[in-house]
Design an enzyme around this catalytic site. Structure first.
Site, PDB file in Angstrom:
ATOM      1  N   CYS A   3       1.124  -1.243  -0.032  1.00  0.00           N
ATOM      2  CA  CYS A   3       0.185   0.567   0.237  1.00  0.00           C
ATOM      3  C   CYS A   3       1.186   0.833   0.016  1.00  0.00           C
ATOM      4  O   CYS A   3       2.019   0.903   0.318  1.00  0.00           O
ATOM      5  CB  CYS A   3      -1.612   0.409   1.412  1.00  0.00           C
ATOM      6  N   CYS A   6       3.503   1.862   2.965  1.00  0.00           N
ATOM      7  CA  CYS A   6       3.919   0.396   3.303  1.00  0.00           C
ATOM      8  C   CYS A   6       5.381   1.481   3.011  1.00  0.00           C
ATOM      9  O   CYS A   6       6.509   1.238   2.757  1.00  0.00           O
ATOM     10  CB  CYS A   6       3.334  -0.589   2.916  1.00  0.00           C
ATOM     11  N   ASP A  29       0.369  15.338   6.406  1.00  0.00           N
ATOM     12  CA  ASP A  29      -0.260  15.009   4.944  1.00  0.00           C
ATOM     13  C   ASP A  29      -0.559  15.995   3.800  1.00  0.00           C
ATOM     14  O   ASP A  29      -0.385  16.856   3.654  1.00  0.00           O
ATOM     15  CB  ASP A  29      -1.475  14.804   5.623  1.00  0.00           C
ATOM     16  N   HIS A  45       1.921  -3.130   8.375  1.00  0.00           N
ATOM     17  CA  HIS A  45       0.653  -2.854   7.694  1.00  0.00           C
ATOM     18  C   HIS A  45      -0.227  -3.135   9.183  1.00  0.00           C
ATOM     19  O   HIS A  45      -0.940  -4.604   9.083  1.00  0.00           O
ATOM     20  CB  HIS A  45       1.163  -3.435   6.779  1.00  0.00           C
ATOM     21  N   ASN A  85      -9.951   7.090  11.069  1.00  0.00           N
ATOM     22  CA  ASN A  85     -11.345   6.794   9.865  1.00  0.00           C
ATOM     23  C   ASN A  85     -11.298   5.270   9.709  1.00  0.00           C
ATOM     24  O   ASN A  85     -10.304   5.216   9.363  1.00  0.00           O
ATOM     25  CB  ASN A  85     -11.517   7.185   8.872  1.00  0.00           C
ATOM     26  N   GLY A  91     -15.138   7.072   5.942  1.00  0.00           N
ATOM     27  CA  GLY A  91     -14.300   8.507   4.482  1.00  0.00           C
ATOM     28  C   GLY A  91     -12.635   7.849   4.939  1.00  0.00           C
ATOM     29  O   GLY A  91     -12.131   8.718   4.894  1.00  0.00           O
ATOM     30  N   THR A  93      -9.976   6.413   3.375  1.00  0.00           N
ATOM     31  CA  THR A  93      -9.496   6.045   1.906  1.00  0.00           C
ATOM     32  C   THR A  93      -8.359   5.128   1.603  1.00  0.00           C
ATOM     33  O   THR A  93      -7.751   4.570   0.346  1.00  0.00           O
ATOM     34  CB  THR A  93      -8.534   7.497   1.234  1.00  0.00           C
ATOM     35  N   HIS A  96      -4.456   1.926   5.614  1.00  0.00           N
ATOM     36  CA  HIS A  96      -3.338   1.395   6.575  1.00  0.00           C
ATOM     37  C   HIS A  96      -3.328   2.140   7.220  1.00  0.00           C
ATOM     38  O   HIS A  96      -3.220   3.496   7.257  1.00  0.00           O
ATOM     39  CB  HIS A  96      -1.186   1.777   6.240  1.00  0.00           C
ATOM     40  N   HIS A  98      -3.898   4.580  10.362  1.00  0.00           N
ATOM     41  CA  HIS A  98      -3.213   6.123  10.447  1.00  0.00           C
ATOM     42  C   HIS A  98      -3.865   6.872  11.127  1.00  0.00           C
ATOM     43  O   HIS A  98      -5.194   6.934  11.492  1.00  0.00           O
ATOM     44  CB  HIS A  98      -3.010   7.099   9.713  1.00  0.00           C
TER      45      HIS A  98
HETATM   46  P1  AMP Z   1      -8.288   8.772   5.869  1.00  0.00           P
HETATM   47  O1  AMP Z   1      -9.099   9.757   4.644  1.00  0.00           O
HETATM   48  O2  AMP Z   1      -8.399   9.027   7.179  1.00  0.00           O
HETATM   49  O3  AMP Z   1      -7.844   7.623   4.614  1.00  0.00           O
HETATM   50  O4  AMP Z   1      -6.884   9.907   4.968  1.00  0.00           O
HETATM   51  C1  AMP Z   1      -5.867   9.857   4.047  1.00  0.00           C
HETATM   52  C2  AMP Z   1      -4.827  10.348   4.315  1.00  0.00           C
HETATM   53  O5  AMP Z   1      -3.630   9.946   3.550  1.00  0.00           O
HETATM   54  C3  AMP Z   1      -5.371  11.724   3.096  1.00  0.00           C
HETATM   55  O6  AMP Z   1      -5.964  12.600   3.973  1.00  0.00           O
HETATM   56  C4  AMP Z   1      -5.021  12.127   2.151  1.00  0.00           C
HETATM   57  O7  AMP Z   1      -4.336  13.719   1.752  1.00  0.00           O
HETATM   58  C5  AMP Z   1      -3.101  11.517   2.804  1.00  0.00           C
HETATM   59  N1  AMP Z   1      -2.054  10.984   2.068  1.00  0.00           N
HETATM   60  C6  AMP Z   1      -2.060  10.192   0.854  1.00  0.00           C
HETATM   61  N2  AMP Z   1      -1.229   9.893   0.247  1.00  0.00           N
HETATM   62  C7  AMP Z   1      -0.308  10.644   0.497  1.00  0.00           C
HETATM   63  C8  AMP Z   1       1.152  10.459   0.321  1.00  0.00           C
HETATM   64  N3  AMP Z   1       1.644  10.820  -0.501  1.00  0.00           N
HETATM   65  N4  AMP Z   1       1.502  11.541   1.345  1.00  0.00           N
HETATM   66  C9  AMP Z   1       0.685  11.924   2.464  1.00  0.00           C
HETATM   67  N5  AMP Z   1       0.195  11.761   2.458  1.00  0.00           N
HETATM   68  C10 AMP Z   1      -0.948  11.015   2.163  1.00  0.00           C
HETATM   69 ZN    ZN Z   2       0.959  -0.541   4.473  1.00  0.00          ZN
END
Ligand code: AMP
Ligand code: ZN
Length: 131
Positions: A3, A6, A29, A45, A85, A91, A93, A96, A98
Site C-alpha cells: 500500500c 508501506c 499529510d 501494515h 477513519n 471516510g 481512503t 493502512h 493512521h
Molecule cells: P483517510 O481518509 O483517513 O484514509 O486519510 C488518508 C490521508 O492520506 C488523506 O488525508 C491524504 O491526503 C493522505 N495521503 C495520501 N497519500 C499521501 C502521501 N503520499 N503522502 C502524504 N499523505 C498522503
Molecule cells: Zn500498508
C-alpha cells in the site's frame, strides 16, 4: 503490491517525515487540511484500528499525543483534532491504519466537525445492546 503508506515506510516514495522510531513513523499529510496536518502510522501494515495489536496501538497513541503537543507548540495552534477513519463508510481512503493530527486555529479552518442529531434512539434498548 504494498500500500502507499508501506511504500512511504520503505522509502520507495518520498514524504516529509517529522518523527520515526522502530515501529512508528509520522509524516505531513499531502493535503494539509490545516498547517501542520500530520499522519501517525505504524510501520507494520494493519488495515485499520480494529486489526491492530494492543501494544502497537498503545505506542501509536502515545506518539500521537507527543506529536500533537509538539505541533501545537510550534505552529501556535489553539486546538487539535485527533482523528481516525475506519472503513470506507467512515471516510477511510488509505487502508493502512493512521491517526490524523489536525491542528486547529479557529472555527474557519478548512475542516468542520459538527454533530447533528438524527432519528431519536431508544437509549434503554441501546444500552442493553451495548453493555
Ligand atoms: P483517510 O481518509 O483517513 O484514509 O486519510 C488518508 C490521508 O492520506 C488523506 O488525508 C491524504 O491526503 C493522505 N495521503 C495520501 N497519500 C499521501 C502521501 N503520499 N503522502 C502524504 N499523505 C498522503
Ligand atoms: Zn500498508
Amino acid at each position: 503490491m504494498s500500500c502507499i503508506f508501506c511504500k512511504i515506510i520503505d522509502h520507495e516514495i518520498p514524504s516529509s517525515v517529522i518523527y520515526e522510531d522502530e515501529s512508528v513513523i509520522a509524516f505531513l499529510d499531502l493535503s494539509q487540511v490545516t498547517k501542520g496536518h500530520t499522519l501517525v502510522v505504524p510501520k507494520k501494515h494493519f488495515a485499520n484500528i480494529l486489526e491492530c495489536d494492543p501494544d502497537t496501538l498503545a505506542h501509536l497513541i502515545q506518539v500521537t499525543q507527543m506529536l500533537a503537543k509538539r505541533i501545537m507548540e510550534r505552529t501556535h495552534a489553539n486546538g487539535v483534532n485527533i482523528l481516525n477513519n475506519t472503513h470506507e463508510a467512515a471516510g477511510q481512503t488509505v487502508m493502512h491504519l493512521h491517526f490524523h493530527i489536525i491542528p486547529r486555529y479557529d472555527e474557519k479552518d478548512a475542516i468542520q466537525i459538527e454533530f447533528h442529531e438524527s432519528e431519536k434512539q431508544n437509549l434503554e434498548e441501546l444500552c442493553a445492546l451495548l453493555k
